[in-house]
Scaffold this motif. Sequence first.
Motif, PDB file in Angstrom:
ATOM      1  N   LEU A  94       4.413  -1.738  10.382  1.00  0.00           N
ATOM      2  CA  LEU A  94       5.472  -2.195   9.371  1.00  0.00           C
ATOM      3  C   LEU A  94       6.024  -3.534   9.736  1.00  0.00           C
ATOM      4  CD1 LEU A  94       6.954  -0.913   6.925  1.00  0.00           C
ATOM      5  CD2 LEU A  94       8.803  -0.344   8.327  1.00  0.00           C
ATOM      6  N   ASN A  95       5.771  -4.348   8.367  1.00  0.00           N
ATOM      7  CA  ASN A  95       6.260  -5.791   8.472  1.00  0.00           C
ATOM      8  C   ASN A  95       7.178  -5.955   7.464  1.00  0.00           C
ATOM      9  OD1 ASN A  95       4.348  -6.086  10.570  1.00  0.00           O
ATOM     10  ND2 ASN A  95       2.861  -6.381   8.947  1.00  0.00           N
ATOM     11  N   THR A  96       8.075  -6.961   7.471  1.00  0.00           N
ATOM     12  CA  THR A  96       8.891  -7.451   6.283  1.00  0.00           C
ATOM     13  C   THR A  96       8.395  -8.927   5.893  1.00  0.00           C
ATOM     14  OG1 THR A  96      10.713  -6.405   7.427  1.00  0.00           O
ATOM     15  CG2 THR A  96      11.377  -8.171   5.613  1.00  0.00           C
ATOM     16  N   LEU A  97       8.507  -8.843   4.404  1.00  0.00           N
ATOM     17  CA  LEU A  97       8.087 -10.478   4.169  1.00  0.00           C
ATOM     18  C   LEU A  97       9.256 -10.799   2.993  1.00  0.00           C
ATOM     19  CD1 LEU A  97       5.493  -8.212   3.786  1.00  0.00           C
ATOM     20  CD2 LEU A  97       4.231 -10.456   3.145  1.00  0.00           C
ATOM     21  N   PHE A  98       9.507 -12.019   3.437  1.00  0.00           N
ATOM     22  CA  PHE A  98      10.547 -12.750   2.394  1.00  0.00           C
ATOM     23  C   PHE A  98       9.900 -13.836   1.891  1.00  0.00           C
ATOM     24  CE2 PHE A  98      12.402 -10.944   6.420  1.00  0.00           C
ATOM     25  CZ  PHE A  98      13.506 -10.472   5.867  1.00  0.00           C
ATOM     26  N   GLY A 155      13.698 -15.052  -5.806  1.00  0.00           N
ATOM     27  CA  GLY A 155      13.639 -14.641  -4.297  1.00  0.00           C
ATOM     28  C   GLY A 155      13.100 -13.382  -4.317  1.00  0.00           C
ATOM     29  N   LYS A 156      12.455 -13.077  -3.007  1.00  0.00           N
ATOM     30  CA  LYS A 156      12.145 -11.639  -3.055  1.00  0.00           C
ATOM     31  C   LYS A 156      12.046 -11.175  -1.553  1.00  0.00           C
ATOM     32  CE  LYS A 156       7.681  -9.038  -4.229  1.00  0.00           C
ATOM     33  NZ  LYS A 156       6.486  -9.310  -5.001  1.00  0.00           N
ATOM     34  N   VAL A 157      12.295  -9.734  -1.357  1.00  0.00           N
ATOM     35  CA  VAL A 157      11.956  -9.443   0.050  1.00  0.00           C
ATOM     36  C   VAL A 157      11.014  -8.013  -0.227  1.00  0.00           C
ATOM     37  CG1 VAL A 157      14.012  -7.906  -0.261  1.00  0.00           C
ATOM     38  CG2 VAL A 157      13.110  -8.338   2.023  1.00  0.00           C
ATOM     39  N   GLU A 158      10.080  -7.782   0.667  1.00  0.00           N
ATOM     40  CA  GLU A 158       9.174  -6.510   0.553  1.00  0.00           C
ATOM     41  C   GLU A 158       8.959  -5.960   2.000  1.00  0.00           C
ATOM     42  OE1 GLU A 158       5.339  -7.845  -0.432  1.00  0.00           O
ATOM     43  OE2 GLU A 158       5.739  -7.845  -2.520  1.00  0.00           O
ATOM     44  N   LEU A 159       8.808  -4.737   1.926  1.00  0.00           N
ATOM     45  CA  LEU A 159       8.169  -4.027   3.267  1.00  0.00           C
ATOM     46  C   LEU A 159       6.828  -3.849   3.069  1.00  0.00           C
ATOM     47  CD1 LEU A 159      10.938  -1.300   3.662  1.00  0.00           C
ATOM     48  CD2 LEU A 159      10.598  -3.137   5.419  1.00  0.00           C
ATOM     49  N   GLU A 160       6.190  -4.014   4.222  1.00  0.00           N
ATOM     50  CA  GLU A 160       4.711  -3.783   4.031  1.00  0.00           C
ATOM     51  C   GLU A 160       4.154  -2.874   5.136  1.00  0.00           C
ATOM     52  OE1 GLU A 160       1.158  -7.118   3.568  1.00  0.00           O
ATOM     53  OE2 GLU A 160       2.007  -7.295   5.470  1.00  0.00           O
ATOM     54  N   TYR A 161       3.390  -2.108   4.778  1.00  0.00           N
ATOM     55  CA  TYR A 161       2.727  -0.986   5.915  1.00  0.00           C
ATOM     56  C   TYR A 161       1.317  -1.294   5.968  1.00  0.00           C
ATOM     57  CZ  TYR A 161       1.341   3.002   8.569  1.00  0.00           C
ATOM     58  OH  TYR A 161       0.923   3.921   9.300  1.00  0.00           O
ATOM     59  N   LEU A 162       0.562  -1.492   6.990  1.00  0.00           N
ATOM     60  CA  LEU A 162      -0.797  -1.735   7.230  1.00  0.00           C
ATOM     61  C   LEU A 162      -1.285  -0.698   7.982  1.00  0.00           C
ATOM     62  CD1 LEU A 162      -0.824  -5.710   7.563  1.00  0.00           C
ATOM     63  CD2 LEU A 162      -1.071  -4.126   5.346  1.00  0.00           C
ATOM     64  N   ASN A 163      -2.189  -0.046   7.678  1.00  0.00           N
ATOM     65  CA  ASN A 163      -2.947   0.996   8.833  1.00  0.00           C
ATOM     66  C   ASN A 163      -4.476   1.000   8.523  1.00  0.00           C
ATOM     67  OD1 ASN A 163      -3.550   3.178  10.305  1.00  0.00           O
ATOM     68  ND2 ASN A 163      -2.112   4.654   9.105  1.00  0.00           N
ATOM     69  N   ILE A 199      -0.402  -1.379   1.919  1.00  0.00           N
ATOM     70  CA  ILE A 199       0.498  -1.237   0.845  1.00  0.00           C
ATOM     71  C   ILE A 199       2.165  -1.823   1.111  1.00  0.00           C
ATOM     72  CG2 ILE A 199       1.594   1.198   1.851  1.00  0.00           C
ATOM     73  CD1 ILE A 199       1.705   2.092  -1.183  1.00  0.00           C
ATOM     74  N   SER A 200       2.762  -2.422  -0.092  1.00  0.00           N
ATOM     75  CA  SER A 200       3.627  -3.002   0.051  1.00  0.00           C
ATOM     76  C   SER A 200       4.663  -3.106  -1.178  1.00  0.00           C
ATOM     77  CB  SER A 200       3.674  -4.441   0.154  1.00  0.00           C
ATOM     78  OG  SER A 200       3.068  -5.026  -0.865  1.00  0.00           O
ATOM     79  N   GLY A 201       5.623  -2.865  -0.973  1.00  0.00           N
ATOM     80  CA  GLY A 201       6.733  -2.689  -2.198  1.00  0.00           C
ATOM     81  C   GLY A 201       8.013  -3.603  -1.847  1.00  0.00           C
ATOM     82  N   GLY A 202       8.610  -3.911  -2.818  1.00  0.00           N
ATOM     83  CA  GLY A 202       9.866  -4.863  -2.746  1.00  0.00           C
ATOM     84  C   GLY A 202      10.624  -4.902  -3.995  1.00  0.00           C
ATOM     85  N   ILE A 203      11.663  -5.605  -3.792  1.00  0.00           N
ATOM     86  CA  ILE A 203      12.460  -6.020  -4.978  1.00  0.00           C
ATOM     87  C   ILE A 203      13.026  -7.498  -4.983  1.00  0.00           C
ATOM     88  CG2 ILE A 203      14.650  -5.479  -3.555  1.00  0.00           C
ATOM     89  CD1 ILE A 203      15.561  -4.004  -6.473  1.00  0.00           C
ATOM     90  N   GLY A 204      13.069  -8.125  -6.031  1.00  0.00           N
ATOM     91  CA  GLY A 204      13.381  -9.609  -5.945  1.00  0.00           C
ATOM     92  C   GLY A 204      14.316  -9.719  -7.098  1.00  0.00           C
ATOM     93  N   LEU A 205      14.698 -11.263  -7.374  1.00  0.00           N
ATOM     94  CA  LEU A 205      15.282 -11.412  -8.542  1.00  0.00           C
ATOM     95  C   LEU A 205      14.731 -12.791  -9.365  1.00  0.00           C
ATOM     96  CD1 LEU A 205      19.093 -11.892  -7.468  1.00  0.00           C
ATOM     97  CD2 LEU A 205      18.145 -10.178  -9.192  1.00  0.00           C
ATOM     98  N   GLY A 232      -1.058  -2.378  -3.320  1.00  0.00           N
ATOM     99  CA  GLY A 232      -1.662  -1.864  -2.627  1.00  0.00           C
ATOM    100  C   GLY A 232      -3.342  -2.403  -2.591  1.00  0.00           C
ATOM    101  N   VAL A 233      -3.862  -2.194  -1.491  1.00  0.00           N
ATOM    102  CA  VAL A 233      -5.201  -2.870  -1.102  1.00  0.00           C
ATOM    103  C   VAL A 233      -5.941  -1.773  -0.274  1.00  0.00           C
ATOM    104  CG1 VAL A 233      -6.751  -4.314  -0.311  1.00  0.00           C
ATOM    105  CG2 VAL A 233      -4.604  -5.187  -1.516  1.00  0.00           C
ATOM    106  N   ILE A 234      -7.166  -1.342  -0.651  1.00  0.00           N
ATOM    107  CA  ILE A 234      -7.810  -0.545   0.214  1.00  0.00           C
ATOM    108  C   ILE A 234      -9.191  -1.478   0.707  1.00  0.00           C
ATOM    109  CG2 ILE A 234      -9.500   1.540   0.350  1.00  0.00           C
ATOM    110  CD1 ILE A 234      -7.711   2.743  -1.993  1.00  0.00           C
ATOM    111  N   GLY A 235      -9.569  -1.266   1.897  1.00  0.00           N
ATOM    112  CA  GLY A 235     -10.636  -1.877   2.413  1.00  0.00           C
ATOM    113  C   GLY A 235     -10.398  -3.518   2.837  1.00  0.00           C
ATOM    114  N   ARG A 236      -9.022  -3.830   3.336  1.00  0.00           N
ATOM    115  CA  ARG A 236      -8.727  -4.989   3.954  1.00  0.00           C
ATOM    116  C   ARG A 236      -9.373  -5.537   5.006  1.00  0.00           C
ATOM    117  NH1 ARG A 236      -4.704  -4.190   7.897  1.00  0.00           N
ATOM    118  NH2 ARG A 236      -4.213  -6.382   7.670  1.00  0.00           N
ATOM    119  N   GLY A 237      -9.978  -6.591   5.213  1.00  0.00           N
ATOM    120  CA  GLY A 237     -10.698  -7.057   6.160  1.00  0.00           C
ATOM    121  C   GLY A 237     -12.206  -6.543   6.448  1.00  0.00           C
TER     122      GLY A 237
END
Length: 256
Positions: free
Chosen positions: A58-62, A70-78, A83-89, A106-111
């Motif tokens: 679990l990562n955070t993106l600003f 401006g925007k902030v996101e939570l990203e989960y890579l497995n 998949i990532s979701g966030g909210i911004g202005l 969301g992305v399937i097959g990253r890398g």
Amino acid sequence: MINTPGEFYDIGKKARDLLHKDYAHQPRVPIHFDYRSLKSNTDISCRVKDIVPIVPELNTLFSFVTPNSGKVELEYLNGLAGISGGIGLIQNDALRRFEPIANLSGVIGRGALFSFGTDLAFDIYTGQFNKFNAGLSLNSDFVNTSLSLDGLDSLKASCHCLVNPLTKTAIAAELKHSFSGNNTALVIGAQHAFAPSTLVKGRISTHGKVGALIRQGLWERIFLSLSGEVDFTDTNPNATLKIGLSLAVRLQMSII
């Protein structure tokens, strides 16, 4: 919506960076010179990895583009998915206000050799979806190709080919068709590093625009870019050469 460096943004990124990044015409280029005006903005983004020790994926993106958004996101890579979701202005220039936007991608097959992803944005103020993007890519060490649908209005195909990794020599092409405008544009470009810290790029489009760029590394993570663009189809007698200047600082920190 602003482009936080998430997984979906990586689809077609190599060709997009070669053909568009740091050029003078960019709407969000940090500094844009014109003899009649001077415009500037600042684009800052960062990623904080493993924010929860028990969930290492679990990562955070600003991301902030002052003064526009401006925007902030939570990203989960497995594994091969993310998949990532966030909210911004984001600023609404017509109504002179900031509007909240929710984003999910969301992305399937990253890398992997083949990847597929989608990116959605929902305008909380109006209650409507204002973005729906989907893309797929074929990835290898030397060739990257992608096909993407942007907002159900345009279809874009791109290809990036790495010719010489030692000199960062590469070529790229992008073909984009707009359904609403019923027009098609092709952009072709190339890059070459004459020195480890000096990169030169050039491109030409079927719309008659020719651009060139030189990027100089000042220190290990600080880069200065100078670019120019000429529109040979512009018949306006007051038309001028577009010149752009950008400064990028890349920082990487580990917090224990």
